[in-house]
Design an enzyme around this catalytic site. Structure first.
Site, PDB file in Angstrom:
ATOM      1  N   TYR A 164       0.826  -1.215   0.000  1.00  0.00           N
ATOM      2  CA  TYR A 164       0.000   0.000   0.000  1.00  0.00           C
ATOM      3  C   TYR A 164       0.857   1.260   0.000  1.00  0.00           C
ATOM      4  CZ  TYR A 164      -4.257  -2.685   0.712  1.00  0.00           C
ATOM      5  OH  TYR A 164      -5.308  -3.530   0.541  1.00  0.00           O
TER       6      TYR A 164
ATOM      7  N   TYR B  19     -14.527  -5.448   3.401  1.00  0.00           N
ATOM      8  CA  TYR B  19     -13.136  -5.759   3.060  1.00  0.00           C
ATOM      9  C   TYR B  19     -12.845  -7.176   3.535  1.00  0.00           C
ATOM     10  CZ  TYR B  19      -8.101  -5.924   2.774  1.00  0.00           C
ATOM     11  OH  TYR B  19      -6.825  -6.303   2.451  1.00  0.00           O
TER      12      TYR B  19
HETATM   13  C1  LIG Z   1      -7.248  -7.707   7.300  1.00  0.00           C
HETATM   14  C2  LIG Z   1      -8.496  -8.409   6.916  1.00  0.00           C
HETATM   15  C3  LIG Z   1      -8.479  -9.469   6.000  1.00  0.00           C
HETATM   16  C4  LIG Z   1      -7.225  -9.884   5.266  1.00  0.00           C
HETATM   17  O1  LIG Z   1      -6.266 -10.392   6.126  1.00  0.00           O
HETATM   18  P1  LIG Z   1      -4.730 -10.482   5.648  1.00  0.00           P
HETATM   19  O2  LIG Z   1      -4.049 -11.230   6.746  1.00  0.00           O
HETATM   20  O3  LIG Z   1      -4.273  -9.055   5.527  1.00  0.00           O
HETATM   21  O4  LIG Z   1      -4.703 -11.191   4.340  1.00  0.00           O
HETATM   22  C5  LIG Z   1      -9.657 -10.146   5.752  1.00  0.00           C
HETATM   23  N1  LIG Z   1     -10.802  -9.787   6.357  1.00  0.00           N
HETATM   24  C6  LIG Z   1     -10.862  -8.760   7.233  1.00  0.00           C
HETATM   25  C7  LIG Z   1     -12.158  -8.438   7.894  1.00  0.00           C
HETATM   26  C8  LIG Z   1      -9.720  -8.024   7.535  1.00  0.00           C
HETATM   27  O5  LIG Z   1      -9.801  -6.983   8.372  1.00  0.00           O
END
Ligand SMILES: *Cc1c(COP(=O)(O)O)cnc(C)c1O
Length: 450
Positions: free
Chosen positions: A33, A160
């Site tokens: 990022y 997300y």
């Molecule tokens: C951070 C996050 C992810 C992704 O996790 P990573 O370990 O960064 O791949 C998935 N779902 C939610 C709700 C998150 O906050």
């Protein structure tokens, strides 16, 4: 312009030899990022303890975002460090297809005893994104294995779920994903429950396409990266009731909310909801080592047990159930048992107290809280939306506080060991920024990229 290294580290670094770490970083590292054309130099961190990070010059930085939402009990907790070093001496890694080991078996049993009831099987992976990929694949294949294929997934606006393709497809469309959109599978979108009627939309979707719908995936009660939107327990119960009645899986992505962030161990516990699949990562190891896990019901597991080998779940990562990561997770769960909920209850009160001081303050549009997480929506003009967060982050960094606003939403998501005074200092920085430090920050602080 001058020397950017000296600018970044001030007079201490000016003229002195720059640490090799920074030269190597600048020459060879690609950061997440990060816009490498104009991003400020990364802050070199050499040590961490409790809620504090320490840079190359020994300068302390309060970690108000749990190092990207992972640290739970605090950095370098001796109990977890000890478990890791003991496990590393004993068994570092072993293939997990056809083999097993004590940390993975014990952790699965321990998780099942703590998860919402009905989740009895644990599939290990590497991180949050892979935990989500596994959940989606398990849901789709379980329907296919039973001879009743369903291919549609529904997800929330502002969701997300990670940065791999399946997780991106389930996540909200936006600047991070638009490039890849033509390659995504179809996902039906339900309103963000904090903004619209998700239940009515789900009713309509089930009416129209219920027999195609395999799963609804949600971040229970807190849409995190989408802007820290808190949503209602009744809506979560409503989604559970409707999916259950329609034979649709409910996937709870608790990658952020798991392990105490919202108060109880899992956000689903707040609503007494039992999902079919639950994704864990971030806080699973106390935030010390990468590990993902997807919990499933026995019913989903059963859909894969077959004399037809094609019904196998053909999915696995090289480091599946790494013994050292599992040992860290076991030690972290033990700390949850011992520390009880006192710290999190105290944090919840501290956050509420501080958020109250921001209500009605000029520049503040809204404040939000769930459990240990507090968020402040800043009243920024639309064109200014992402800039104000970067300015605030740059200002806070100068003040010794690590925050990383999501656009115009600043939040405080600290490790549970963070004291009331430390929480107060985070909000003091936000107050000072709003009271006028912002203009100063504009002239001295560089942008911090998303
Ligand atoms: C951070 C996050 C992810 C992704 O996790 P990573 O370990 O960064 O791949 C998935 N779902 C939610 C709700 C998150 O906050």
């Amino acid at each position: 312009m001058g020397n950017p290294m000296a600018d970044a580290f001030g007079d201490e670094a000016a003229g002195d030899a720059i640490a090799p770490m920074l030269l190597h970083d600048a020459a060879h590292v690609w950061h997440p990022y990060t816009q490498h054309l104009n991003a400020p130099l990364p802050v070199p961190i050499v040590r961490a303890e409790g809620s504090w990070l320490y840079d190359l010059h020994g300068r302390p930085l309060l970690d108000a975002i749990s190092s990207w939402w992972v640290t739970t009990h605090g950095h370098c907790r001796p109990e977890i460090v000890e478990a890791i070093s003991e496990q590393a001496r004993q068994l570092d890694q072993v293939i997990f297809a056809g083999f097993t080991h004590e940390p993975a078996a014990a952790l699965a049993a321990e998780l099942v005893s703590k998860l919402p009831r009905g989740l009895t099987r644990v599939f290990y992976s590497d991180d949050g994104s892979t935990a989500v990929e596994v959940a989606i694949k398990l849901s789709l294949q379980s329907f296919a294995n039973r001879g009743t294929p369903r291919r549609l997934v529904a997800a929330l606006e502002n969701a997300y779920h990670g940065d791999t393709f399946g997780a991106m497809a389930a996540g909200a469309r936006g600047v991070f994903t638009h490039m890849y959109e033509p390659l995504f599978f179809e996902v039906a979108r339900l309103p963000d429950p904090s903004q619209g009627d998700a239940l009515a939309a789900l009713d309509a979707l089930i009416d129209a396409r219920g027999s195609e719908l395999a799963a609804v995936i949600v971040e229970p009660l807190l849409l995190g990266a989408g802007g820290m939107h808190v949503w209602d327990e009744d809506v979560l119960r409503g989604i559970r009731a409707r999916t259950q009645a329609a034979g649709v899986h409910l996937i709870a992505d608790e990658v952020l909310t798991g392990f105490g962030r919202t108060g109880p161990l899992f956000a689903c516990d707040r609503a007494d909801v039992r999902p079919d699949l639950l994704c864990m990562s971030k806080g699973l190891t106390g935030g010390v080592l990468p590990l993902g896990a997807t919990a499933a019901t026995e019913d989903i597991f059963d859909a894969f047990r077959s004399s037809d080998r094609r019904k196998t779940f053909f999915h696995g990562h090289s480091y599946t159930a790494n013994p050292i990561a599992c040992a860290a997770a076991l030690a972290s769960l033990q700390l949850f048992d011992e520390d009880s909920e006192d710290d999190r209850v105290r944090l919840e009160v501290a956050q509420a107290t501080q958020l109250a001081t921001l209500r009605g303050v000029r520049g503040v549009k809204a404040v939000r809280q769930i459990g240990t997480v507090g968020a402040v929506e800043l009243d920024a003009t639309p064109g200014y939306l992402s800039d104000i967060g970067r300015e605030l982050a740059a200002y806070a960094l100068q003040e010794g506080v690590l925050i990383r606003p999501l656009g115009n939403v600043a939040y405080c998501l600290p490790p549970y060991c963070t004291t009331d005074d430390e929480i107060a200092s985070v909000y003091a920085v936000i107050h000072r920024f709003l009271e006028g430090a912002r203009a100063e920050a504009l002239s001295t602080g560089g942008p911090i990229d998303d």
